[in-house]
Enzyme design. Structure first.
Site, PDB file in Angstrom:
ATOM      1  N   SER A 155      83.509  22.664 -33.522  1.00 21.39           N
ATOM      2  CA  SER A 155      82.401  21.749 -33.786  1.00 21.39           C
ATOM      3  C   SER A 155      82.149  21.618 -35.281  1.00 21.39           C
ATOM      4  O   SER A 155      82.374  22.566 -36.048  1.00 21.39           O
ATOM      5  CB  SER A 155      81.124  22.256 -33.105  1.00 21.39           C
ATOM      6  OG  SER A 155      79.998  21.513 -33.509  1.00 21.39           O
ATOM      7  N   TYR A 168      74.821  27.906 -31.052  1.00 21.50           N
ATOM      8  CA  TYR A 168      75.934  26.965 -30.946  1.00 21.50           C
ATOM      9  C   TYR A 168      76.819  27.048 -32.188  1.00 21.50           C
ATOM     10  O   TYR A 168      78.050  27.108 -32.087  1.00 21.50           O
ATOM     11  CB  TYR A 168      75.368  25.558 -30.772  1.00 21.50           C
ATOM     12  CG  TYR A 168      76.378  24.488 -30.480  1.00 21.50           C
ATOM     13  CD1 TYR A 168      76.839  24.277 -29.185  1.00 21.50           C
ATOM     14  CD2 TYR A 168      76.860  23.661 -31.491  1.00 21.50           C
ATOM     15  CE1 TYR A 168      77.759  23.274 -28.907  1.00 21.50           C
ATOM     16  CE2 TYR A 168      77.777  22.660 -31.228  1.00 21.50           C
ATOM     17  CZ  TYR A 168      78.228  22.472 -29.933  1.00 21.50           C
ATOM     18  OH  TYR A 168      79.137  21.474 -29.669  1.00 21.50           O
ATOM     19  N   LYS A 172      80.786  28.297 -32.004  1.00 23.73           N
ATOM     20  CA  LYS A 172      81.839  27.370 -32.396  1.00 23.73           C
ATOM     21  C   LYS A 172      82.579  27.849 -33.635  1.00 23.73           C
ATOM     22  O   LYS A 172      83.792  27.635 -33.768  1.00 23.73           O
ATOM     23  CB  LYS A 172      81.248  25.976 -32.636  1.00 23.73           C
ATOM     24  CG  LYS A 172      80.760  25.289 -31.366  1.00 23.73           C
ATOM     25  CD  LYS A 172      81.881  25.093 -30.352  1.00 23.73           C
ATOM     26  CE  LYS A 172      81.491  24.154 -29.238  1.00 23.73           C
ATOM     27  NZ  LYS A 172      82.556  23.974 -28.229  1.00 23.73           N
TER      28      LYS A 172
END
Length: 309
Positions: A155, A168, A172
């Protein structure tokens, strides 16, 4: 069939989180080019709540209606047992796994000061632990077979950070480290391991202001993912960025830096502008010897600096 069309005939692919969004487009594209696809999706909300295998089943129905081969799986990527079940579906149905695409995702938004460890762990379990457990199931098999392609979904947030999604970002970012390690270990066994860094208009961006964005649908990302999963792709240890029609490679870079035989805190402060000067940068690719090249560069600077003193 178009001349030189990239096909996946005879290949078996596992795609997690393939019941919607980017994963759905990945599954439809690979299946349309001949891959047999395990469409995995637990069918949760964006936050990872609930379950509905109907999402995966709907994508399987699309693939079969178009003449392709696919099977639905509703196991969770967040546990070792679930990941083993996903792989077992492929093995029981087609006897092998050639391609693993770990795309499943959840997110728990909010400022870090309010982030509970439970939410932090839940996000890491899906992204990072899922990548580990799936790789543990398929990577040794691929190495023994002498062939395989693994694509982890990284990401932009994992590269550069983003507010209110600390879990997150962490997950990632860590996936890239795992990808690099497996790329090196798979190098002599015909197993390519890469990350795609995608962005697209999916349900994960619901509630965010995307007014005025150019077209950035999942269909603009799927070809990049499919290339990384193809047998003709010899790249490994790469970060392929794809969004809104733009494709690029992301990679770590360092300033050239400076050398002194001894340092004090005051020395670091005094030379900080030189240390952070990006006029000249150095890059090291993870495959085949980035770790050692990095050490070699640093040590050579030290040797040269010492010799000039």
């Amino acid at each position: 069939m178009a001349l030189n069309e990239k096909r996946f005939d005879g290949r078996v692919a596992i795609i997690t989180g393939a019941g919607g969004g980017l994963g759905r487009d990945y599954a439809l594209l690979l299946a349309s080019r001949g891959a047999r696809v395990v469409v995995n999706d637990l069918g949760t909300s964006r936050q990872g709540e609930g379950a509905d295998i109907g999402m995966a089943a709907a994508v399987v129905a699309e693939i079969r209606a178009a003449g392709g081969e696919a099977v639905a799986n509703g196991d969770s990527v967040a546990t070792a047992v679930g990941c083993a079940g996903i792989v077992k579906t492929a093995l029981d149905t087609w006897g092998k796994v050639d391609i693993l695409i770990h795309n499943a995702t959840i997110n728990r938004r909010g400022p870090f000061r309010d982030l509970s460890f439970q939410d932090f762990s839940a996000v890491l379990d899906v992204h990072l632990s899922g990548a580990f457990h799936l790789a543990k199931e398929v990577f040794p098999r691929m190495c023994d077979a002498g062939y395989g392609r693994i694509v982890f979904v990284a990401s932009i947030a994992g590269l550069y950070g983003e507010r209110n999604v600390a879990a997150y970002c962490t997950a990632k970012g860590a996936i890239n480290g795992l990808s690099n390690a497996l790329a090196l270990e798979g190098l002599d066994h015909g197993v390519g391991v890469n990350c795609i860094v995608p962005a697209a208009k999916t349900r994960l961006v619901e509630g965010r202001d995307v007014e005025g964005f150019p077209p950035w649908g999942p269909e603009l990302v799927a070809p990049a993912l499919a290339w990384l999963a193809h047998e003709d792709c010899k790249a490994s240890g790469k970060l392929l960025v794809s969004l809104a029609g733009r494709m690029a490679e992301a990679f770590p870079a360092e300033t050239r830096g400076v050398f002194q035989p001894e340092w004090s805190i005051e020395d670091v402060a005094a030379r900080s502008d030189e240390i952070f000067d990006r006029a000249h940068v150095e890059t090291f690719s993870s495959v085949p010897r980035g770790f050692h090249e990095h050490l070699g560069f640093s040590f050579e600077m030290a040797r040269a600096g010492t010799a000039n003193d």
